[in-house]
Design a protein around this motif. Structure first.
Motif, mmCIF file in Angstrom:
data_model
loop_
_atom_site.group_PDB
_atom_site.id
_atom_site.type_symbol
_atom_site.label_atom_id
_atom_site.label_comp_id
_atom_site.label_asym_id
_atom_site.label_seq_id
_atom_site.Cartn_x
_atom_site.Cartn_y
_atom_site.Cartn_z
ATOM 1 N N ASP A 72 0.833 -1.183 -0.086
ATOM 2 C CA ASP A 72 0.129 -0.137 0.181
ATOM 3 C C ASP A 72 0.868 1.259 0.020
ATOM 4 O O ASP A 72 0.408 2.191 -0.615
ATOM 5 N N GLU A 85 2.418 -2.605 4.288
ATOM 6 C CA GLU A 85 0.957 -2.854 3.915
ATOM 7 C C GLU A 85 0.168 -2.682 5.172
ATOM 8 O O GLU A 85 0.740 -2.888 6.273
ATOM 9 N N ALA A 86 -1.087 -2.120 5.180
ATOM 10 C CA ALA A 86 -2.038 -1.969 6.055
ATOM 11 C C ALA A 86 -3.209 -2.672 5.988
ATOM 12 O O ALA A 86 -3.612 -2.747 4.686
ATOM 13 N N LYS A 87 -3.696 -3.269 7.089
ATOM 14 C CA LYS A 87 -4.656 -4.322 7.034
ATOM 15 C C LYS A 87 -5.477 -4.242 8.283
ATOM 16 O O LYS A 87 -4.970 -4.167 9.167
HETATM 17 MG MG LIG Z 1 -4.229 -2.418 2.744
#
Ligand SMILES: [Mg+2]
Ligand SMILES: [Mg+2]
Lengths: 192, 192
Positions: A72, A85-87
């Motif tokens: 991301d 990455e972000a989740k």
């Molecule tokens: Mg993400």
């Protein structure tokens, strides 16, 4: 968590905001204060049809989402390449590994090999708890899932042990660079 | 150019390929050979309407191109953050500065301040000549355009003097990392 940051929980609710919005605001803060230049990458879209009406902007009339081949966010901080990455999950006791994709793990692995700093920022949206987990730790958990009886999700307890917890502050909302400073302190500076 | 690379002009014509295709192939080569992890960022698109047909992929039915806030390419090489913009012109004697935007110059300036390596790769499509011009040199030419009688384009002669010429090779097509190696050699390694 390895080193909890000072507790400065926001008094107002931020439950309406997505992790992505939190991070976009955080990165904007970091850019405005010239602390780091980190951006969210645009979502990859395959454009199939475009109309060019007279006297107005080109209008895309047919397009499809493509699978992201990387992560991301990326950018530069203290001379280092940053990539993450972000989740988020609505689960309360564990974080499902299916939130990540093979090619994202592979991308982070390569970036680390070339001297980049890679991690994931994960949020338990209901608990409103956010953690930064380094790629090296995620990679171990990721591989374990394919073993016999391998866990397909990371228990919150494991995350509490391995990851750094991020507390919400007024500004920036999610001060993750404080953790990156600690990561840099442990790294060698010469990759050439 | 500062240091011409060895002449290995392609015998076949690559006039059909855009600079973007050249660079995408080059970056793919670098990734496959694990030399650098550099990607083109997706084009930013504002999605207004999406249809979700049963049993098939979400279809975007209204969307618009947004202005890019950064540059075309970024990634990591030898521990360094790499960030660059690629542009081509059909002009034969000068490169118009209007190909670049304020916010792109500003973005590169900030990235350099944080220890990144920034440059533009420009192609004279008709001449089939490609140059790598460092941000620091571009910035000077960019500012000069606003002076009285300031030039709105960079004469080819100036580019030949300031920039590094890239020769097409079989693989990778545009070996620009050879130039980045020279830039790194001139840099200090400690930004912390
Ligand atoms: Mg993400
Ligand atoms: Mg471009």
């Amino acid at each position: 968590s390895k080193k909890p940051l000072s507790k400065k929980k926001l008094s107002y609710s931020n439950r309406g905001m997505s992790l992505e919005e939190d991070l976009n605001q955080t990165n904007e803060y970091y850019r405005l204060h010239n602390q780091a230049i980190i951006h969210k990458k645009p979502i990859p879209i395959q454009v199939v049809n475009v109309n060019y009406p007279r006297r107005s902007a080109a209008k895309i009339t047919e397009a499809y989402y493509r699978k992201a081949s990387t992560t991301d966010y990326n950018g530069v901080y203290r001379g280092y390449y940053i990539d993450f990455e972000a989740k988020e999950t609505r689960n309360k006791t564990s974080f499902p590994l299916k939130n990540f994709h093979d090619h994202q793990l592979e991308h982070m692995k390569k970036c680390v090999e070339h001297g980049g700093i890679c991690f994931v920022i994960i949020r338990f949206s209901v608990l409103l708890r956010v953690f930064l987990l380094e790629y090296s730790d995620l990679a171990v958990l990721w591989e374990k899932q394919f073993e016999a009886d391998g866990k397909k999700s990371i228990p919150l307890k494991t995350i509490e042990k391995l990851a750094y917890e991020l507390d919400y502050t007024i500004a920036p909302r999610l001060p993750y660079l404080t953790v990156v400073d600690q990561i840099i302190d442990r790294m060698s500076h010469d990759y050439s």
